[in-house]
Every structure is written in structure tokens, then in C-alpha cells.
Write an enzyme that holds these catalytic residues in place. Sequence first.
Site, PDB file in Angstrom:
ATOM      1  CB  SER A 183     -52.462  57.565  41.388  1.00  0.00           C
ATOM      2  OG  SER A 183     -53.048  56.357  40.948  1.00  0.00           O
ATOM      3  CG  HIS A 197     -52.662  54.260  44.780  1.00  0.00           C
ATOM      4  ND1 HIS A 197     -53.641  54.951  45.475  1.00  0.00           N
ATOM      5  CD2 HIS A 197     -52.719  54.714  43.501  1.00  0.00           C
ATOM      6  CE1 HIS A 197     -54.252  55.791  44.653  1.00  0.00           C
ATOM      7  NE2 HIS A 197     -53.723  55.652  43.448  1.00  0.00           N
ATOM      8  CG  ASP A 232     -54.623  53.867  48.447  1.00  0.00           C
ATOM      9  OD1 ASP A 232     -54.524  52.927  47.618  1.00  0.00           O
ATOM     10  OD2 ASP A 232     -54.383  55.050  48.154  1.00  0.00           O
TER      11      ASP A 232
END
Length: 385
Positions: A41, A351, A348
Amino acid sequence: MEPHSFKHVVIGLIFSMTLLPSRSGSLAPCNFPAIFNFGDSNSDTGGLSAAFGQAPAPNGETYFHAPVGRYSDGRLVIDFIAESLGLPYLSAYLDSVGSNFSHGANFATAGSTIRPQNTTRSQSGFSPISLDVQSVQFSDFNRRSQIFNKQGVFDKLLPKEEYFSQALYTLDIGQNDLTAGYKLNLTTEQVKAYVPEVLRQFSDAVKRVYDQGGRAFWIHNTGPVGCLPYVLDRFLITAPQVDKYGCASPFNEVAQYFNRRLKDDVIRLRKELPLAAITYVDVYSVKYTLISQAKKFGFKLPLIACCGHGGKYNFNNSVRCGGKITVNGKEILIANSCQNPSVRVNWDGIHFTEAANKWIFEQIANGSFSDPPIPLKMACQRMDH
């Protein structure tokens, strides 16, 4: 192993500036026509969203003003890498809508691991698109591009054949392999024990790309996972295990162990792949410096998520960023963005914000955290070790 302090950042800059001319002579900047990225991610520009549904709003709000498959309010480090090389943002390989692969492709998906997991995505949250799958996708993309870019419209959407040997190959993966063990209730020593096998599979993936013509590799080590709100919220961490900046030491120690072994493997790969230029980038030190000295760099609340809902770290695993509840048949967004993401480090809980990603990129682009200490734009140049 003590991470870089700000003093080390300055020393690194001076070191790279003075060292480069003597070691690299008259090396010219590389002309990378494409980027091929493998990762999780931290560098996913839409892969997981294409496969399993779009990362919800407010993801993307700062720069793109809409969700665009990135788990951030805006651009990622890979986006800044592309920008700096004068290339368009990478389309996700899995995204069939509106994608243009003429200057590379992104095989990363959020939740990816190096080693395939024995759990489904619904059980653990990890992507089934592990690094071995990403390398198969790259092989298929490489082979089929040669066929289809000779056919009509595809020549404008696919890379030229020679781009595969001239491209920059970026890798940023491994973080999820570490947390996967903790999710299975393994001890820190048990997690460390499987790291060599994880890195063997990483090396195999690099070799497969090399065998298909890849020559310039830019490899990020893994970040300080013990400083992420989701780790601090989700796992049992005792008071003596918390460092002076509020991070969980055991998780960071495992990350540092992974990174030492990764660096050893990079040194081995240089010997095994004599035509490759392989740059190892110490992203861990950059991220830890930002988190531990956030105020110095104009940031605040580095351990608290900007986008989330409740709890000590504004992180709730069951109501993540963009999470909604239904009241009287109407959906209400309860995990929304903070007021000013531009001064926040964590987006979040997992990240980084666009502002943090930009800061991180600016530290690593000049080579001061790289081995060898060459800037991104010279990453095609082999240097003697």
C-alpha cells in the site's frame, strides 16, 4: 541500532555531495523512459481498488480531489518519483479503466506481502497478490506488450520493447510480512526466524526481473512499523516496550533486523547480477526521523491518524478512514479527515499523508540515504563497492 538523527541527515547530504564527483566521475543522469513498481500500500496507485473496490473518500482529497486508488489524502512517494523523472503517474496493472502503460506499470497492491499468506483477504486483510504474483504479472505484461504494441491503438498505451531494459525498477515491500506474524500471535523471535526465507523470495523476484532485462533497481527498506497507530492500537504493547517517542520498540527492532538482512541480500545480488545497478534506500531512518522530530519539520501529532474514528490514536480497526454508519436508513461518514492534513504525518493509522510522503521523497531523492550514495536520477549507474 540507532536511527539517523537530523544531524545525520545533514552529514549524509554533505557526504553524498563530496563523494559523488570522486566516485562517479562524469556520470550522466539516467534517462529512464519508464518505471515498473512492485510493492504494497505504500506504493499502490490503484491495484487493490481495481480488484476489490475503490479506497473510499476522503482518500485522495488533497491532490486528486477524489478517491484514486491511493491510501492517502494525495500523492505517494512513487508519484513523486515519477514526477521527478518527468514521467506520468503509474497506472495500476490491474486497472482496466483509463490506464496508460506507455511509461511503465504498477504491480503493487495494498496489503501485499513478499511471502504468500495462508489466509484469505477476508480473514487477515492481506492481499492475495503477493510479490511472486506481481512478478508473474510483470512477466506476462512484458511478453504480451511486445506482441500488442505492434497492433494499432496499443502502441500508444504500451511501453516500447527497449523500455524494459532502460526502465527504473522500484520495490517497496516487506512491511506486511512482519505484521502477518504478529497477527498469528507469533513472538518477535519467531517473526525474526522466518525473515531469511521471506528475503530469499524477495531476491528470487529481483532475479526474475533481471533475467527479463531489468537493470536499474531502487529498493526501499521497510519503515518503523512500531510507530504506526494501527500497530499501537491493535497489539498488546507493555509500557517498557514503548520508546521515548511513543513507538513500540519490538516492532521497530524486527523492522531493523529485516532491513539489515535485506541490505546483506542486496550486496549478494550485486555479485550475482553483474550488470545490475542496485540501490538500497534507508527509508526507515527517514521515516523515524520525521516521526520522532515531527515538530522540527513543521508537523504535529505524528502517532495520531488524521483520518479515523476515536481512540487514543484516532484509529479504529472496524471503522477505518472513510467508514460510515447507517442511521435511520441514511449513511453517515464518521471516520473523516482531520482539518489540516498538510501538517500531519499519519493519514489513516497505517499510511502517510501526502505532505509526509513529499518530505520523505525529498530526503531520499538526492542519495543521502542510499547505498551507494547516488541520487535517484543516477540509479542506472553501477558503482564499484
